[in-house]
Motif scaffolding. Structure first.
Motif, PDB file in Angstrom:
ATOM      1  N   ASP A  21       0.829  -1.199   0.000  1.00  0.00           N
ATOM      2  CA  ASP A  21       0.000   0.000   0.000  1.00  0.00           C
ATOM      3  C   ASP A  21       0.865   1.252   0.000  1.00  0.00           C
ATOM      4  N   ALA A  22       0.428   2.258  -0.718  1.00  0.00           N
ATOM      5  CA  ALA A  22       1.163   3.516  -0.770  1.00  0.00           C
ATOM      6  C   ALA A  22       1.164   4.210   0.591  1.00  0.00           C
ATOM      7  N   ASN A  23       2.131   5.069   0.805  1.00  0.00           N
ATOM      8  CA  ASN A  23       2.185   5.889   2.007  1.00  0.00           C
ATOM      9  C   ASN A  23       0.893   6.700   2.131  1.00  0.00           C
ATOM     10  N   SER A  24       0.318   6.718   3.323  1.00  0.00           N
ATOM     11  CA  SER A  24      -1.007   7.320   3.511  1.00  0.00           C
ATOM     12  C   SER A  24      -1.002   8.823   3.256  1.00  0.00           C
ATOM     13  N   PHE A  25       0.087   9.514   3.571  1.00  0.00           N
ATOM     14  CA  PHE A  25       0.137  10.957   3.357  1.00  0.00           C
ATOM     15  C   PHE A  25       0.186  11.291   1.868  1.00  0.00           C
ATOM     16  N   LEU A  26       0.962  10.531   1.105  1.00  0.00           N
ATOM     17  CA  LEU A  26       1.004  10.759  -0.340  1.00  0.00           C
ATOM     18  C   LEU A  26      -0.372  10.505  -0.952  1.00  0.00           C
ATOM     19  N   LYS A  27      -1.006   9.410  -0.541  1.00  0.00           N
ATOM     20  CA  LYS A  27      -2.341   9.097  -1.056  1.00  0.00           C
ATOM     21  C   LYS A  27      -3.343  10.197  -0.725  1.00  0.00           C
ATOM     22  N   ALA A  28      -3.265  10.706   0.491  1.00  0.00           N
ATOM     23  CA  ALA A  28      -4.240  11.692   0.948  1.00  0.00           C
ATOM     24  C   ALA A  28      -4.153  12.996   0.164  1.00  0.00           C
ATOM     25  N   ASN A  29      -3.038  13.214  -0.520  1.00  0.00           N
ATOM     26  CA  ASN A  29      -2.855  14.456  -1.260  1.00  0.00           C
ATOM     27  C   ASN A  29      -2.883  14.263  -2.775  1.00  0.00           C
ATOM     28  N   GLU A  30      -3.429  13.148  -3.196  1.00  0.00           N
ATOM     29  CA  GLU A  30      -3.549  12.879  -4.628  1.00  0.00           C
ATOM     30  C   GLU A  30      -4.388  13.950  -5.324  1.00  0.00           C
ATOM     31  N   ASN A  31      -5.325  14.528  -4.592  1.00  0.00           N
ATOM     32  CA  ASN A  31      -6.202  15.544  -5.196  1.00  0.00           C
ATOM     33  C   ASN A  31      -5.423  16.756  -5.709  1.00  0.00           C
ATOM     34  N   LEU A  32      -4.258  17.018  -5.153  1.00  0.00           N
ATOM     35  CA  LEU A  32      -3.438  18.142  -5.611  1.00  0.00           C
ATOM     36  C   LEU A  32      -2.912  17.922  -7.028  1.00  0.00           C
ATOM     37  N   LEU A  33      -2.957  16.684  -7.485  1.00  0.00           N
ATOM     38  CA  LEU A  33      -2.335  16.321  -8.750  1.00  0.00           C
ATOM     39  C   LEU A  33      -3.344  16.137  -9.870  1.00  0.00           C
ATOM     40  N   LYS A  34      -4.548  16.650  -9.688  1.00  0.00           N
ATOM     41  CA  LYS A  34      -5.596  16.397 -10.685  1.00  0.00           C
ATOM     42  C   LYS A  34      -5.267  16.994 -12.052  1.00  0.00           C
ATOM     43  N   LYS A 130       6.450  25.181 -13.075  1.00  0.00           N
ATOM     44  CA  LYS A 130       5.759  26.205 -12.302  1.00  0.00           C
ATOM     45  C   LYS A 130       4.438  25.629 -11.778  1.00  0.00           C
ATOM     46  N   ASN A 131       4.179  25.850 -10.514  1.00  0.00           N
ATOM     47  CA  ASN A 131       2.998  25.331  -9.803  1.00  0.00           C
ATOM     48  C   ASN A 131       3.089  23.828  -9.522  1.00  0.00           C
ATOM     49  N   GLY A 132       4.210  23.206  -9.847  1.00  0.00           N
ATOM     50  CA  GLY A 132       4.393  21.794  -9.538  1.00  0.00           C
ATOM     51  C   GLY A 132       4.625  21.572  -8.049  1.00  0.00           C
ATOM     52  N   TYR A 133       4.370  20.350  -7.601  1.00  0.00           N
ATOM     53  CA  TYR A 133       4.405  20.033  -6.175  1.00  0.00           C
ATOM     54  C   TYR A 133       5.531  19.071  -5.799  1.00  0.00           C
ATOM     55  N   LEU A 134       6.120  19.320  -4.649  1.00  0.00           N
ATOM     56  CA  LEU A 134       6.874  18.313  -3.914  1.00  0.00           C
ATOM     57  C   LEU A 134       5.983  17.852  -2.774  1.00  0.00           C
ATOM     58  N   ILE A 135       5.726  16.549  -2.702  1.00  0.00           N
ATOM     59  CA  ILE A 135       4.937  15.968  -1.612  1.00  0.00           C
ATOM     60  C   ILE A 135       5.789  14.863  -0.992  1.00  0.00           C
ATOM     61  N   ALA A 136       6.026  14.947   0.310  1.00  0.00           N
ATOM     62  CA  ALA A 136       6.964  14.005   0.929  1.00  0.00           C
ATOM     63  C   ALA A 136       6.643  13.778   2.396  1.00  0.00           C
ATOM     64  N   GLU A 137       7.040  12.603   2.856  1.00  0.00           N
ATOM     65  CA  GLU A 137       7.007  12.288   4.287  1.00  0.00           C
ATOM     66  C   GLU A 137       8.344  11.660   4.638  1.00  0.00           C
ATOM     67  N   VAL A 138       8.987  12.200   5.669  1.00  0.00           N
ATOM     68  CA  VAL A 138      10.298  11.703   6.101  1.00  0.00           C
ATOM     69  C   VAL A 138      10.290  11.533   7.615  1.00  0.00           C
ATOM     70  N   PHE A 139      11.282  10.832   8.121  1.00  0.00           N
ATOM     71  CA  PHE A 139      11.397  10.665   9.566  1.00  0.00           C
ATOM     72  C   PHE A 139      12.073  11.881  10.195  1.00  0.00           C
ATOM     73  N   SER A 140      11.466  12.374  11.263  1.00  0.00           N
ATOM     74  CA  SER A 140      12.038  13.447  12.066  1.00  0.00           C
ATOM     75  C   SER A 140      13.220  12.922  12.886  1.00  0.00           C
ATOM     76  N   LYS A 141      14.061  13.843  13.319  1.00  0.00           N
ATOM     77  CA  LYS A 141      15.151  13.448  14.214  1.00  0.00           C
ATOM     78  C   LYS A 141      14.613  12.822  15.503  1.00  0.00           C
ATOM     79  N   LYS A 142      13.400  13.187  15.875  1.00  0.00           N
ATOM     80  CA  LYS A 142      12.806  12.610  17.090  1.00  0.00           C
ATOM     81  C   LYS A 142      12.440  11.133  16.908  1.00  0.00           C
ATOM     82  N   GLN A 143      12.459  10.660  15.667  1.00  0.00           N
ATOM     83  CA  GLN A 143      12.188   9.248  15.405  1.00  0.00           C
ATOM     84  C   GLN A 143      13.237   8.353  16.059  1.00  0.00           C
ATOM     85  N   ILE A 144      14.384   8.933  16.395  1.00  0.00           N
ATOM     86  CA  ILE A 144      15.439   8.169  17.055  1.00  0.00           C
ATOM     87  C   ILE A 144      14.930   7.544  18.353  1.00  0.00           C
ATOM     88  N   ASN A 145      13.851   8.124  18.916  1.00  0.00           N
ATOM     89  CA  ASN A 145      13.289   7.628  20.184  1.00  0.00           C
ATOM     90  C   ASN A 145      12.206   6.566  19.984  1.00  0.00           C
TER      91      ASN A 145
END
Length: 202
Positions: A21-34, A130-145
């Motif tokens: 399954d795709a990452n949930s955040f990327l999926k949730a923003n598919e509407n931006l790419l219509k 122009k008007n193109g999107y970067l959509i991403a989810e990454v681990f924060s430094k706090k993920q170390i915990n």
């Protein structure tokens, strides 16, 4: 150990390390790419995000990853599903030399060393229409915990400032550190601290 050796070892096991399954955040923003057509997925591994977005046949999908094994899994799954709108390139992103522009660039959990981010993020911004999107989810430094996945090396983890202090020709729509519950195959399971990003090229 090279990036290819590292990720080939992870992806050589049976099945899909981070699920199908795709990452949930990327999926949730598919509407931006219509209104988008050409999408690029960076560090796409076994292809869960690329496959999901390729279900929309209006998209042309390109995927880059250092692991030839991961990309073979992606391509085999795409072939099984009868998809012909996905292409793959096996390449360490530090050697990526963009030759075209995209309507959107997407990634989830791209573990890029902090000393290489200036150049990579510059390439990403330059590669967006122009008007193109970067959509991403990454681990924060706090993920170390947390024990839900991700590297245990702070130089491979992110802060909001990594995005806020770059992409100067773009609008930062969302750069947010959040606690989420991951259910992504065996590789990402449980509570995690992530940074969610939506940036639009001006």
């Amino acid at each position: 150990m090279t990036q290819q050796e590292f990720w080939n070892k992870k992806f050589s096991k049976k099945g899909f390390l981070y699920g199908e399954d795709a990452n949930s955040f990327l999926k949730a923003n598919e509407n931006l790419l219509k209104n988008s057509k050409d999408l690029l997925f960076l560090g796409e591994g076994e292809g869960r995000n690329a496959i999901y977005f390729a279900l929309n046949e209006a998209f042309n999908i390109e995927s880059i990853d250092a692991s030839n094994i991961g990309l073979e899994k992606l391509q085999n799954r795409a072939n099984t599903l009868g998809m012909n709108n996905i292409s793959t390139t096996c390449l360490d992103l530090n050697e990526w030399a963009p030759t075209k522009k995209y309507d959107a660039i997407l990634f989830s959990y791209l573990h890029m060393h902090n000393k290489h981010r200036d150049l990579l993020f510059e390439k990403i911004e330059d590669s967006l229409h122009k008007n193109g999107y970067l959509i991403a989810e990454v681990f924060s430094k706090k993920q170390i915990n947390y024990s839900s996945g991700g590297p245990k090396d702070l130089t491979l983890l992110y802060e909001e400032s990594d995005f806020l202090n770059r992409f100067n020709n773009s609008k930062k729509i969302k750069v947010s550190e959040e606690i989420v519950n991951l259910q992504e195959g065996n590789g990402h399971q449980g509570k995690a601290c992530v940074i969610r990003v939506i940036i639009q090229k001006k």
